[in-house]
Design a protein around this motif. Structure first.
Motif, short mmCIF file in Angstrom:
data_model
loop_
_atom_site.label_atom_id
_atom_site.label_comp_id
_atom_site.label_asym_id
_atom_site.label_seq_id
_atom_site.Cartn_x
_atom_site.Cartn_y
_atom_site.Cartn_z
N MET A 1 0.84 -1.18 0.00
CA MET A 1 0.00 0.00 0.00
C MET A 1 0.89 1.25 0.00
O MET A 1 1.91 1.27 0.66
CB MET A 1 -0.88 0.01 1.24
CG MET A 1 -1.87 -1.13 1.32
SD MET A 1 -3.10 -1.13 0.02
CE MET A 1 -4.05 0.28 0.43
N PRO A 2 0.48 2.27 -0.70
CA PRO A 2 1.28 3.51 -0.74
C PRO A 2 1.35 4.21 0.62
O PRO A 2 0.37 4.21 1.36
CB PRO A 2 0.52 4.38 -1.74
CG PRO A 2 -0.36 3.45 -2.50
CD PRO A 2 -0.66 2.32 -1.58
N VAL A 3 2.51 4.76 0.91
CA VAL A 3 2.71 5.58 2.11
C VAL A 3 3.65 6.73 1.75
O VAL A 3 4.43 6.62 0.80
CB VAL A 3 3.31 4.78 3.30
CG1 VAL A 3 2.37 3.70 3.77
CG2 VAL A 3 4.66 4.18 2.94
N TRP A 4 3.55 7.82 2.49
CA TRP A 4 4.54 8.87 2.37
C TRP A 4 5.75 8.45 3.17
O TRP A 4 5.63 7.97 4.30
CB TRP A 4 4.00 10.17 2.94
CG TRP A 4 3.08 10.93 2.04
CD1 TRP A 4 2.48 10.46 0.91
CD2 TRP A 4 2.67 12.27 2.19
NE1 TRP A 4 1.71 11.45 0.35
CE2 TRP A 4 1.82 12.58 1.12
CE3 TRP A 4 2.94 13.26 3.12
CZ2 TRP A 4 1.23 13.81 0.95
CZ3 TRP A 4 2.35 14.50 2.96
CH2 TRP A 4 1.52 14.77 1.89
N GLY A 5 6.96 8.65 2.61
CA GLY A 5 8.14 8.27 3.34
C GLY A 5 9.39 8.91 2.79
O GLY A 5 9.40 9.42 1.67
N VAL A 6 10.45 8.87 3.60
CA VAL A 6 11.74 9.45 3.23
C VAL A 6 12.86 8.50 3.66
O VAL A 6 12.75 7.82 4.66
CB VAL A 6 11.96 10.84 3.87
CG1 VAL A 6 10.95 11.85 3.34
CG2 VAL A 6 11.89 10.78 5.38
N LEU A 7 13.92 8.49 2.86
CA LEU A 7 15.11 7.72 3.20
C LEU A 7 16.10 8.67 3.85
O LEU A 7 16.51 9.67 3.26
CB LEU A 7 15.70 7.09 1.94
CG LEU A 7 16.82 6.09 2.15
CD1 LEU A 7 16.34 4.88 2.94
CD2 LEU A 7 17.38 5.65 0.81
N VAL A 8 16.46 8.39 5.10
CA VAL A 8 17.42 9.20 5.85
C VAL A 8 18.49 8.24 6.35
O VAL A 8 18.21 7.36 7.17
CB VAL A 8 16.75 9.95 7.01
CG1 VAL A 8 17.79 10.71 7.83
CG2 VAL A 8 15.68 10.90 6.51
N ILE A 31 8.52 -4.58 3.02
CA ILE A 31 9.20 -4.42 1.74
C ILE A 31 8.63 -3.16 1.11
O ILE A 31 7.41 -2.99 1.04
CB ILE A 31 8.97 -5.64 0.83
CG1 ILE A 31 9.53 -6.89 1.51
CG2 ILE A 31 9.60 -5.41 -0.54
CD1 ILE A 31 9.17 -8.18 0.80
N VAL A 32 9.50 -2.26 0.68
CA VAL A 32 9.09 -0.95 0.18
C VAL A 32 9.70 -0.73 -1.20
O VAL A 32 10.86 -1.09 -1.43
CB VAL A 32 9.59 0.17 1.14
CG1 VAL A 32 9.25 1.54 0.60
CG2 VAL A 32 9.04 -0.04 2.53
N HIS A 33 8.92 -0.15 -2.10
CA HIS A 33 9.47 0.27 -3.39
C HIS A 33 8.87 1.61 -3.77
O HIS A 33 7.80 1.99 -3.30
CB HIS A 33 9.22 -0.77 -4.48
CG HIS A 33 7.78 -0.97 -4.82
ND1 HIS A 33 7.11 -0.20 -5.74
CD2 HIS A 33 6.87 -1.85 -4.34
CE1 HIS A 33 5.87 -0.61 -5.83
NE2 HIS A 33 5.69 -1.59 -4.99
N ALA A 41 13.72 0.39 -7.45
CA ALA A 41 14.48 0.32 -6.20
C ALA A 41 13.55 -0.29 -5.15
O ALA A 41 12.45 0.22 -4.93
CB ALA A 41 14.95 1.69 -5.76
N ILE A 42 13.98 -1.38 -4.55
CA ILE A 42 13.19 -2.09 -3.55
C ILE A 42 14.07 -2.28 -2.32
O ILE A 42 15.23 -2.70 -2.45
CB ILE A 42 12.73 -3.46 -4.07
CG1 ILE A 42 11.91 -3.31 -5.36
CG2 ILE A 42 11.94 -4.22 -3.00
CD1 ILE A 42 11.69 -4.62 -6.10
N ILE A 43 13.54 -1.97 -1.14
CA ILE A 43 14.27 -2.21 0.10
C ILE A 43 13.39 -3.03 1.03
O ILE A 43 12.17 -2.99 0.95
CB ILE A 43 14.70 -0.90 0.80
CG1 ILE A 43 13.51 0.02 1.07
CG2 ILE A 43 15.77 -0.20 -0.04
CD1 ILE A 43 13.83 1.26 1.86
N GLU A 44 14.04 -3.77 1.91
CA GLU A 44 13.28 -4.56 2.88
C GLU A 44 14.05 -4.62 4.19
O GLU A 44 15.27 -4.49 4.21
CB GLU A 44 12.98 -5.95 2.34
CG GLU A 44 14.18 -6.77 1.93
CD GLU A 44 13.80 -8.10 1.33
OE1 GLU A 44 13.57 -9.06 2.11
OE2 GLU A 44 13.70 -8.19 0.09
N GLY A 45 13.30 -4.79 5.28
CA GLY A 45 13.93 -4.90 6.58
C GLY A 45 12.93 -4.83 7.72
O GLY A 45 11.72 -4.71 7.51
#
Length: 120
Positions: A1-8, A31-33, A41-45
């Motif tokens: 599902m879409p979310v607002w987010g930032v990579l810091v 898991i986020v893309h 770009a896909i990240i997971e954790g």
């Protein structure tokens, strides 16, 4: 599902509510893309839950720089959010453990998989 987010740094910070909060309480892994299906770009954790008021200054600044409040047109103020068990609205950080990336049209040449602590 879409979310607002930032990579810091090496963490992806996002806010969410409702069913996603209940899912993350049960299984604190995500898991986020990003929205592009062309340059992937896909990240997971693992995710950790935070109160909005506990967000680091760098995270608050990143949200303000990236997003505009749709009601006011002003930079988005992350600290206006409030998290509680009753409201089911929380801020999360995802510490990147695995990443995947590639460019559409050059998948074979650009595909990569990254793991925290080493490269593949």
């Amino acid at each position: 599902m879409p979310v607002w987010g930032v990579l810091v740094g090496d963490e992806f910070w996002f806010g969410t509510g409702g069913q996603k909060v209940r899912n993350l309480r049960h299984q604190p892994y995500a898991i986020v893309h990003h929205e592009s299906a062309e340059d992937v770009a896909i990240i997971e954790g693992l995710v950790e839950r935070h109160l909005f008021e506990d967000a680091p200054d760098a995270v608050v600044a990143a949200f303000a720089q990236k997003y505009v409040n749709p009601e006011t047109g002003e930079p988005f103020d992350l600290l206006e959010g409030e998290g509680s068990e009753d409201e089911e609205l929380w801020l999360y950080s995802l510490r990147v453990r695995v990443g995947h990336a590639w460019l559409e049209g050059a998948f074979l040449e650009t595909q990569t998989r990254w793991e925290a602590g080493g490269n593949d």
